[in-house]
Structure formats: C-alpha cells, structure tokens
Design an enzyme around this catalytic site. Structure first.
Site, PDB file in Angstrom:
ATOM      1  N   PRO A  46       0.801  -1.208   0.000  1.00 54.87           N
ATOM      2  CA  PRO A  46       0.000   0.000   0.000  1.00 54.87           C
ATOM      3  C   PRO A  46       0.838   1.263   0.000  1.00 54.87           C
ATOM      4  CG  PRO A  46       0.138  -0.945   2.186  1.00 54.87           C
ATOM      5  CD  PRO A  46       1.212  -1.518   1.361  1.00 54.87           C
ATOM      6  N   GLU A  47       0.621   2.077  -0.976  1.00 51.97           N
ATOM      7  CA  GLU A  47       1.193   3.413  -0.994  1.00 51.97           C
ATOM      8  C   GLU A  47       0.027   4.393  -0.930  1.00 51.97           C
ATOM      9  OE1 GLU A  47       4.137   3.919  -4.116  1.00 51.97           O
ATOM     10  OE2 GLU A  47       4.430   1.761  -4.231  1.00 51.97           O
TER      11      GLU A  47
END
Length: 288
Positions: free
Chosen positions: A2-3
């Site tokens: 996850p960014e």
DNA sequence: CATTTCACCTGGTGGC
DNA sequence: TGCCACCAGGTGAAAT
C-alpha cells in the site's frame, strides 16, 4: 502493498461504511509485531468508542474516535459524528501486505488476521497482515497529541516547497522520493512511475535536478497519484480495498515490474536496477 | 548530521 | 512433488 493511492482508497472505503458506527470490543492476535501500543491498552481504548471519521495521512490510516455517550440525558438525539470532537485515534499502517476489511461476522477468519473489531451495526473491521510489517497504534488524545505524518503531502505541496525538499541533497532522487520524512506516501511503485513520466533517471542526484525537472516531477507525481486513486490503486499481487475489491492502476504502469518489456512510449527495453535496496525500473531512453 | 545497509516476516514464482 | 533462490507495495535500527 500500500502506498498513498491504496491507503487513500481503503481509508475512504472504511469512512464511507463505518462513519458513525460504534466499536463494541476488540480482539487481537498473539503476535507482538503489529502492536505499537500494547494489545491490552489498545483493546481497552477501542472498546465502546464511536468512529467519527476515517482518513489518510501519508501511508497511515487514522480513525478519529469519540468517547461513547453514556446513559441518561446525553443521548437525546441520534448520533452526529461530525459534531463530536475526537478524543482518541486508532492509527493503522499496513506495511507491505496489510489489509483493512469491513466484513460480516460470519465471514471466515483468514490466516494472519491480527485484529477484529466488532461493531454495533453487526459488522466487523478486520486487520489482516501476512508479513506482519504493519503497525497498529492507539492514541488517547487527552494524554498525547494528534497523530501527524512527518513528511509533506505530495498532492498539496507547492512548487517552491517541493524544490526545497531536495536542495543540497546528495542521495539519488528515487531514494529521496521514498524518504517519508520528505514526502509522505510515495513508495516504490509511484516513485518509479512518476520518475518515468517526468523523464528523470532514478539515480540522478536529488540536489542536481534543475528547477524545471523538479517541477516536472512534482506534476508527474500529482498526475500519477490522482489517476491511481481514481482507479482504486494498484493490485500487483494481493492488494484489495476495504470491500475486498482490487484496483486497476496496475494496468497503467509504464515501468514498475515491466523489466524486459518494451517501453510504452518508445519501445526501448525497460531495465531493472537495485537502488536503495529496492527494485527500480526505468526506460533508459525516455529517462535521462 | 546524512546516507546506506540490513533485519524484520510470509508467500508466490520459476528453475532444476 | 520437492527443494532452493529470488522477489515482493515498508520501515526503523545500526553501521558507515
């Protein structure tokens, strides 16, 4: 996994579905790693609190929590989450493989489930994380202050401030983009993709970029991050949002994980190098 | 101080 | 089918 775009997508999903709901109780796994706050303190703090809102800052998901209204006169009107001031926060960092899922209680509990919050609405909020790089933290705002990610937000930072982040720095621009105390939320995928769109080689010294290159990079980051949010993030292997749905931005990747494939713009073979310990992908022709 | 390297974890993939 | 090496969205502590 996850960014910024993935975390934003998850936070929005949880906010939409759980705003105004109330936590009944919290269960946690026995693995110590994910708990920045001890399990017991976390369970105690979360129990019977109202979820006022959920948002993202950097790569963190922040749940704003209100104290539960106690019996008696206080509850004359239905809950108005927006009117209540948060007095606690639950902060979730997903690490590489973390998931935050809104489920029904009868949904099978998958392996690596580390937290289950049961809710007044009958649903559950679950935290699942195979690699255990994620972190869970509870903050009592009467004792500590509001959580704030250290770096600047790439979607709101201005031209001058952005340029100043990199001035005089010797490290590679890609390494600088990954530094969360400079910019908050950029990770390996969006660093590579934004450098491609800006036409800049990942190994270039951060302090040696020209003003126009820096501005191209800022604009590329904005464009890539916004489009990724629109498409629900990048599902490279197992990322899903709060509803369990995959994103679509992986279909738009120009360089990330495209080693040996032709550049979408010029046909040159995409190369992979190791930089700052991370796989780094770029087009040797389009990026200078 | 700034920068780099490595450990922390599990799981998937591809070669033999 | 098994075994092994290598790779993966992140970060913080330790070393340089």
């Amino acid at each position: 996994m996850p960014e910024l775009p993935e975390v934003e997508t998850i936070a929005r999903g949880v906010d939409e579905r759980l705003r105004g709901d109330q936590i009944l109780e919290a269960w946690f796994s026995s693995y110590p790693q994910p708990f920045k706050t001890p399990r017991s303190a976390q369970a105690k703090g979360l129990a019977s609190r109202t979820i006022l809102s959920v948002h993202r800052t950097g790569k963190h998901i922040v749940c704003e929590l209100g104290s539960s209204q106690q019996s008696g006169a206080a509850q004359a009107r239905p809950q108005q989450p927006d009117a209540q001031w948060p007095d606690a926060q639950w902060i979730v960092h997903l690490g590489m493989t973390g998931r935050l899922l809104v489920t029904t209680p009868d949904e099978p509990v998958v392996t690596h489930t580390h937290a289950r919050l049961s809710l007044l609405s009958g649903r559950e909020l679950r935290f699942v994380d195979a690699r255990r790089f994620g972190r869970l933290e509870f903050r009592d705002l009467s004792r500590s202050h509001t959580f704030d990610a250290p770096g600047s937000e790439p979607l709101s930072i201005g031209r001058e401030e952005f340029a100043a982040l990199f001035r005089g720095r010797k490290l590679a621009i890609k390494a600088a983009l990954l530094n969360q105390t400079l910019l908050a939320g950029v990770g390996n995928i969006y660093a590579d993709e934004s450098l491609f769109h800006a036409g800049i080689r990942p190994r270039r010294g951060a302090g040696r970029l020209t003003r126009s290159e820096l501005e191209r990079l800022r604009q590329a980051l904005r464009k890539v991050l916004k489009q990724a949010i629109r498409l629900g993030g990048s599902s490279v292997s197992d990322y899903v949002d709060a509803n369990g749905a995959r994103g679509f931005f992986q279909l738009e990747h120009c360089v990330y994980l495209r080693t040996g494939e032709p550049c979408r713009s010029c046909g040159t073979t995409i190369r992979r190098i190791l930089l700052a310990g991370r796989g780094t992908h770029f087009c040797p022709n389009c990026q200078r």
